[in-house]
Design an enzyme around this catalytic site. Structure first.
Site, PDB file in Angstrom:
ATOM      1  N   CYS A 136     -17.828   3.978 -19.511  1.00  0.00           N
ATOM      2  CA  CYS A 136     -19.626   3.355 -19.686  1.00  0.00           C
ATOM      3  C   CYS A 136     -19.708   2.537 -20.087  1.00  0.00           C
ATOM      4  O   CYS A 136     -20.787   1.902 -19.156  1.00  0.00           O
ATOM      5  CB  CYS A 136     -19.753   5.080 -19.614  1.00  0.00           C
ATOM      6  SG  CYS A 136     -19.301   6.517 -18.248  1.00  0.00           S
ATOM      7  N   CYS A 161     -19.057  -0.755 -17.690  1.00  0.00           N
ATOM      8  CA  CYS A 161     -19.176  -0.679 -16.635  1.00  0.00           C
ATOM      9  C   CYS A 161     -19.431  -2.158 -15.767  1.00  0.00           C
ATOM     10  O   CYS A 161     -21.317  -0.850 -15.940  1.00  0.00           O
ATOM     11  CB  CYS A 161     -19.918   0.794 -16.397  1.00  0.00           C
ATOM     12  SG  CYS A 161     -19.130   0.615 -14.127  1.00  0.00           S
ATOM     13  N   GLU A 197       1.067  -1.684   0.027  1.00  0.00           N
ATOM     14  CA  GLU A 197       0.042   0.228   0.140  1.00  0.00           C
ATOM     15  C   GLU A 197       1.412   1.321  -0.186  1.00  0.00           C
ATOM     16  O   GLU A 197       0.831   2.044  -0.430  1.00  0.00           O
ATOM     17  CB  GLU A 197      -0.557   0.229   0.861  1.00  0.00           C
ATOM     18  CG  GLU A 197      -2.249  -0.918   1.359  1.00  0.00           C
ATOM     19  CD  GLU A 197      -3.317  -1.129   0.460  1.00  0.00           C
ATOM     20  OE1 GLU A 197      -2.851   0.738  -0.084  1.00  0.00           O
ATOM     21  OE2 GLU A 197      -3.934  -1.261  -0.826  1.00  0.00           O
ATOM     22  N   CYS A 254     -13.681   3.166 -14.759  1.00  0.00           N
ATOM     23  CA  CYS A 254     -14.406   4.942 -14.149  1.00  0.00           C
ATOM     24  C   CYS A 254     -13.433   5.557 -14.523  1.00  0.00           C
ATOM     25  O   CYS A 254     -12.771   6.099 -13.517  1.00  0.00           O
ATOM     26  CB  CYS A 254     -15.357   3.984 -13.197  1.00  0.00           C
ATOM     27  SG  CYS A 254     -15.886   5.864 -12.584  1.00  0.00           S
ATOM     28  N   CYS A 280     -26.042   4.247 -12.504  1.00  0.00           N
ATOM     29  CA  CYS A 280     -24.429   5.436 -12.725  1.00  0.00           C
ATOM     30  C   CYS A 280     -25.477   6.723 -12.763  1.00  0.00           C
ATOM     31  O   CYS A 280     -25.686   7.255 -13.916  1.00  0.00           O
ATOM     32  CB  CYS A 280     -23.166   5.827 -13.340  1.00  0.00           C
ATOM     33  SG  CYS A 280     -22.756   7.071 -13.423  1.00  0.00           S
TER      34      CYS A 280
END
Length: 309
Positions: free
Chosen positions: A208, A211, A53, A202, A217
């Site tokens: 789109c 997705c 991370e 995204c 959305c």
């Protein structure tokens, strides 16, 4: 689904709960077919997840994929890192940029050794005590190492959440919505899937039509009007300042040179590629001293050598 006392800004308060199940199934099935095979996704060790991370902060996953296993060969446990000199940690951070993260990782390892008996904590408050660990990283460790049902909000998920709701979100709104959306017992898979949607679909220039969240959305259903709700929304990163010729570039050059050994004070302006601006070189070098990335000994600079530096 995890509950909240405030409705999801992307759905009606009286929406059928079955919609949540359908959305969850659709997103997780998409992830099963499209998620990247990243090494840290096959790991649940909290130390190794912390390393990943911190490396992934503002560094491409492909670069981290090459450096993560190499770093862990030298520091396979939190204690091996805590007991090492900071110089060794900085040396192994080569090629990852933002060397302050290496200092924070070393300091975090020392806190785990000294305050938690060498065992990575799982409680949110304890994780937030670790240097370099903020709200996102703490929850990422809880979700990805301990498989707890925390909502994780990085820049990719922040973009997804804002577009789902059709408006920029404040930090507390984004976190509340992220927590609300996590299916019970599926924190690891859901956060990985939502993060992958943001990374691959995204994006700032979204795809789109591909997705799995398109039906929910708000921004998409209203024709993607300007301004994009992700702009200025919580956790969504903005463009970085120019790197070429920046102080950050000079810092990196100096640390890279110090990885090969000590440098005389008179050499630093040349190493930083500012031979005609020694005042700037001295100023930037001073910032590295403050950040714990190097030490000064007389007229020489070197990487920190003490384990507790």
């Amino acid at each position: 689904m995890a509950s909240t006392d405030q409705a999801d800004p992307g759905r009606s308060p009286d929406a059928d709960p079955a919609d949540d199940l359908r959305r969850t199934d659709r997103v997780l099935r998409w992830f099963d077919g499209h998620g990247r095979d990243l090494a840290w996704r096959r790991d649940r060790d909290p130390w190794r997840i912390l390393v990943a991370e911190l490396m992934l902060q503002q560094t491409q996953a492909s670069r981290v994929a090459a450096r993560w296993p190499v770093f862990l060969e030298q520091f396979p446990t939190v204690l091996s890192c805590a007991d090492a000199p900071r110089s060794a940690v900085i040396e192994q951070w080569r090629g990852l940029g933002y060397n302050r993260r290496a200092v924070n990782l070393h300091r975090a390892a020392i806190v785990v050794r000294d305050d938690f008996e060498g065992v990575m904590p799982s409680a949110l408050a304890d994780l937030l005590r670790l240097p370099g660990v903020g709200a996102y990283t703490a929850r990422a460790i809880r979700a990805f190492a301990f498989e707890l049902d925390d909502g994780v909000v990085d820049t990719n998920i922040g973009r997804v959440l804002a577009r789902l709701g059709g408006r920029p979100l404040r930090p507390n709104e984004a976190q509340r919505l992220a927590d609300q959306l996590v299916p019970d017992g599926r924190g690891w898979a859901w956060n990985q899937a939502l993060m992958e949607v943001g990374a691959l679909i995204c994006r700032p220039a979204p795809l789109c039509g591909d997705c799995p969240l398109e039906p929910e959305c708000h921004w998409r259903s209203h024709g993607r009007p300007d301004p994009d709700p992700a702009m200025g929304s919580a956790s969504v990163s903005t463009s970085q300042p120019r790197f070429e010729g920046s102080d950050r570039q000079g810092r990196g050059r100096l640390i890279d040179a110090l990885r090969d050994g000590p440098l005389a004070r008179a050499e630093i302006a040349t190493v930083m590629n500012w031979p005609t601006d020694p005042d700037r070189a001295a100023r930037v070098a001073s910032s590295l001293l403050v950040d714990g990335l190097m030490e000064r000994h007389g007229d020489f600079y070197r990487l920190p050598t003490r384990a507790d530096a």
